[in-house]
Design an enzyme around this catalytic site. Structure first.
Site, mmCIF file in Angstrom:
data_model
loop_
_atom_site.group_PDB
_atom_site.id
_atom_site.type_symbol
_atom_site.label_atom_id
_atom_site.label_comp_id
_atom_site.label_asym_id
_atom_site.label_seq_id
_atom_site.Cartn_x
_atom_site.Cartn_y
_atom_site.Cartn_z
ATOM 1 N N ASP A 129 -20.478 -10.134 10.969
ATOM 2 C CA ASP A 129 -20.398 -8.719 10.270
ATOM 3 C C ASP A 129 -21.566 -8.182 9.763
ATOM 4 O OD1 ASP A 129 -17.619 -8.558 11.246
ATOM 5 O OD2 ASP A 129 -16.679 -9.135 9.379
ATOM 6 N N TYR A 170 -15.025 -5.125 0.494
ATOM 7 C CA TYR A 170 -15.431 -5.289 -0.891
ATOM 8 C C TYR A 170 -14.493 -4.628 -1.689
ATOM 9 C CZ TYR A 170 -18.643 -5.812 -4.815
ATOM 10 O OH TYR A 170 -19.342 -6.075 -5.986
#
Lengths: 284, 284, 284, 284
Positions: free
Chosen positions: C70, C183
């Site tokens: 990623d 996140y």
């Protein structure tokens, strides 16, 4: 042949054929080795061994073998004679946190156990009192909640004789060290390391921020019901008692009794591993 | 006149005129009563009392008075001589959790304190080691994080010599009892009751679920840096030390030293009240 | 042979031999089929194909193939020409959330892709502005934080021209729909369903309770830096820009550009499965 | 005198003398101004105005005034005629999130309202279906839970016709935009900005990590009961219906009806302020 244990009690869930089958097999196996075996009455009925029936409360045996999941252990734990005989937990169904061996390993494990090749892992239990009445000791947790779903419970928390806080929540959990990995965890509570002598109070769905609080096991924690007038106390998910009719206060403290489990690898964190603590993915 | 204390040290934030003014006033007040007063060197420069300057590390005085917020106390705590003299904390600015009195009450409180009309509240501090090097003791917490913002830190957690878990997170906090209400709380950690001898490890922004773990203060907790190669250790928000060059492991345990604070109402939960635990609203 | 794509760009992590090997293999494979292939300059150097080098910003190709995790995708995304060519992401290393195929499937998948046998999954990107300066669009999130570890950031949040709230926290994340699983999730943010046109603001370690807020993608969210004077803005974990020197306000809104990914099974929840949403254990 | 409203309905909690007193005063006040006033039947009985009694379901009036807290509004909302008349909410008791004015301001506010000096704030409601049966629309949330306290509920979540996830939890909340600040928030759900057309699914005490999911209000969310056989659906905390006898699936979507509230300062965030979002303390 010398064996460490002379008298064994058997408990099994009765809604699973495999559990009943294993119970019978274990009973023969143990009797062949010269041990006496008692069966929990409901199990005795299901396997047609009425003469071996003995109520759990009276099972002052050397070892109790449970066949089932954590639910079976918790229900058994609520009715154990005192002091509590050790439990060897054979898992039947979804692997539990408290269980130790698979059905396939059962006979072999029992033999290993009879030879004394195991460690006893002891867990602190929680005793709770409503006025003069003592509830069954909890292995995992004591939980106060409203009877009505999603109804707020307004309580005041006391540590020894200090009012610590007031809480509006769906309920309040007080969990033991081993119970810290159960319901309390779902409510946002921390994991308590096995070396700590503590318990944790965790609110369930507090209306406003209310952090879990960790207390020394030397402290007594009381929960005073402010509103509504009635609530229900649930011990280890299975025992229920109404609160509020004559008594508005539940007192929780460390029990003088401990639960002990036969373990072959006494590692709390190994059991947690893969379930709670070890990473399973990757942040993007 | 008899006073309990003979020698007093003064620390104040130097970026606030009011703090400097109060420091001078207190100095005169104490000297008028016959006490010796030392000033932290930066304060001494700012109030032009160079002769009274003494480094904090050498302030083996009977009492240290801090004028400032919790930040002032934490910075002071990092440099205290051992064993640590008691601290009387006068709040200047936003009311802190560790501070005790307002500037307006300062003189009166100091007099009360000199007469011995107070209680000493003691807090366990955390000592931490990187190899042979001992970092300053933490009053609140030791924190490991990456140098780079939002960069994942991969660590392995040890309790005594058992690998407890691995963690991928922005950082790891190990907080003391009193520190449990600080940064650890922001990371989802529990409140530790003052009667418990424990500390809590709280991950900051873990990649996957990782619950805070509460350890006995008799245990040693180590954090092993797996990835990246370097990290930074922050003690009480102010002291920084790089990690990973020669040493990949940070060891944290209970310090042999305690911090002590002059209190006039020694109640942890009263101070928490209104901030963390008591309800402030109503669910719809 | 007819192919949907004529010109392909290749990006690969250069720190993994296997990635470089696969890049070369893919390049030959594509050229054999008559396609033109450009390589990101660093990759071109590592595989010694300097003549095929082309800066990402100039890669106005029909398809970009990334070989990596990623991180590789996010870094690539920061430098894409506009409008953005579709990305086919081959996973090299830990399986990522954004990647689609394993190295072993690479050639076969590329052929499938050239035949048009795929779906394009489009993701909203976030544009952010500091005064007149536009930062690179974010696929996942824009993050503001302090330079100093564990230093509180005091910000005011604006939605369109309404001051929504003030926040004291380690930082503030504004995440896109797809970034809601990154996140922001670690900070306690919700998952945004792919059908919703929204983004989410999530505080990182707020000092006091501050819930994530979900905004319509039609809104503009601004973050005003109140304290300290400087901060850093991080886009998708890789691009950094300082904030606070001349400009105290970061404005975030939906970009006019989208990212598009080649998918063979366009199911967001399938990818989440096993990582975030599906049960992996049993409560005691 | 011209007034915007001709016919007004009155609802009040009947367990508070002050509420009844204010209801009578308001009734006279409105009648003096030439308006017709209907009373909710229980209120009519308590203030002895039987002739003015009218069931809420039939109150096709121009305005409904409620005297009470958020609970009074939610109960009223469950029985509103369609389309729903606007509500002017006078707070009696603890200040609620939905209420607008204090009892002291009541008369003056009503006059202001009659003159048209207000804004109407409209909230999306949630409709839910169990098979063919439509439950009352929810202003805040629809909640599924077990009858037995702390008993796990195993459900499968569907968005439109896609199985999104399975969940083991105490219950599942689906909350509207305005309801996102209610029970869902206690379960860890995000705040939904008023400009977003969305709802949020929040698990209550999930066994394993399960993040809240935000759906577009154009989607239909279904909750399929897997285990145990029965559960209970609670709408806005007051209406209950059993689930599982003939129907195992609850479907939730945006209602065609909206709730509208008379506001004099139409700011969602101002009402949140001081309760949820603004800082109230200082990290140590």
């Amino acid at each position: 042949m010398f064996t460490l244990f002379k008298v064994v009690g058997l408990v099994a869930r009765v809604d699973e054929k495999e559990a009943l089958k294993l119970a019978k097999k274990l009973m023969s196996h143990l009797e062949d080795k010269g041990l006496s075996v008692f069966l929990e009455p409901r199990l005795a009925r299901h396997v047609k061994k009425a003469t071996a029936a003995l109520r759990l409360e009276e099972m002052k045996v050397d070892l109790i073998i449970t066949i089932g999941g954590d639910g079976t252990i918790l229900r058994t734990g609520l009715m154990m004679p005192k002091p509590e005989p050790p439990i060897l937990a054979i898992n039947m169904g979804v692997r539990g946190f408290l269980t130790e061996v698979t059905p396939a390993e059962a006979l072999e494990t029992v033999d290993r156990c009879l030879k004394g090749d195991f460690v006893l892992e002891q867990y602190t239990k929680l005793s709770s009192y409503m006025g003069e009445v003592r509830l069954p000791d909890a292995l995992n947790e004591v939980f106060i909640t409203s009877y009505v779903p999603a109804k707020l419970l307004h309580t005041r928390i006391w540590r020894d004789n200090v009012a610590v806080a007031e809480c509006q929540s769906d309920g309040i959990v007080v969990a033991s060290q081993v119970g810290s990995t159960g319901y309390s965890l779902s409510g946002g509570g921390p994991v308590l390391d096995p070396k700590i002598d503590a318990f944790v109070l965790t609110p369930i769905c507090p209306l406003t921020t209310f952090h879990p609080i960790v207390f020394s096991a030397k402290s007594t924690v009381s929960i005073e019901l402010l509103k509504p007038k009635k609530a229900v106390v649930v011990v280890d998910g299975h025992y229920q008692m109404q609160m509020g009719i004559s008594e508005k206060r539940l007192m929780v403290r460390k029990s003088e009794y401990k639960a002990s489990f036969v373990r072959f690898d006494g590692d709390f964190y190994r059991r947690l591993k893969g379930r709670l603590l070890f990473p399973r993915g990757e942040r993007l």
